[in-house]
Scaffold this motif. Sequence first.
Motif, short mmCIF file in Angstrom:
data_model
loop_
_atom_site.label_atom_id
_atom_site.label_comp_id
_atom_site.label_asym_id
_atom_site.label_seq_id
_atom_site.Cartn_x
_atom_site.Cartn_y
_atom_site.Cartn_z
N UNK A 11 0.81 -1.21 0.00
CA UNK A 11 0.00 0.00 0.00
C UNK A 11 0.85 1.26 0.00
N UNK A 12 1.89 1.29 0.81
CA UNK A 12 2.71 2.49 0.95
C UNK A 12 3.47 2.84 -0.33
N UNK A 13 3.70 1.86 -1.19
CA UNK A 13 4.44 2.15 -2.41
C UNK A 13 3.54 2.68 -3.53
N UNK A 14 2.23 2.67 -3.30
CA UNK A 14 1.29 3.16 -4.32
C UNK A 14 1.27 4.68 -4.32
N UNK A 15 0.86 5.24 -5.45
CA UNK A 15 0.74 6.69 -5.48
C UNK A 15 -0.46 7.10 -4.63
N UNK A 17 -3.11 8.90 -5.06
CA UNK A 17 -4.47 8.78 -5.63
C UNK A 17 -4.97 7.35 -5.52
N UNK A 18 -4.12 6.38 -5.81
CA UNK A 18 -4.50 4.97 -5.71
C UNK A 18 -4.80 4.60 -4.25
N UNK A 19 -4.01 5.11 -3.32
CA UNK A 19 -4.26 4.86 -1.90
C UNK A 19 -5.63 5.40 -1.49
N UNK A 20 -5.95 6.62 -1.93
CA UNK A 20 -7.25 7.22 -1.60
C UNK A 20 -8.40 6.38 -2.16
#
Length: 85
Positions: A11-15, A17-20
């Motif tokens: 999760x932490x490596x995602x940008x 916007x993708x996390x949101x």
Amino acid sequence: MTYPNTSNRGFASMDAQKQREIASMGGKAAHAKGTAHEFDSQSAREAGKKGGRIAHEKGTAHEFSSEEAQKAGSKGGRASRAGGR
């Protein structure tokens, strides 16, 4: 500030916007399932007081100068007169 990814997994490596997007799906699912916590005004007030007490105990609470306190009080008063808007 951005940090270089140490991994391309998780999760932490995602940008952001993708996390949101993913977090939003989780929140919607919890509400649909009926397991999401919903604060009423009383429980929100109690949680805020608890957080304030803990921050002061730990020494991490913001200490307002008299000028900052005056500005905050004035802002709150204006919002109160405007019906909370």
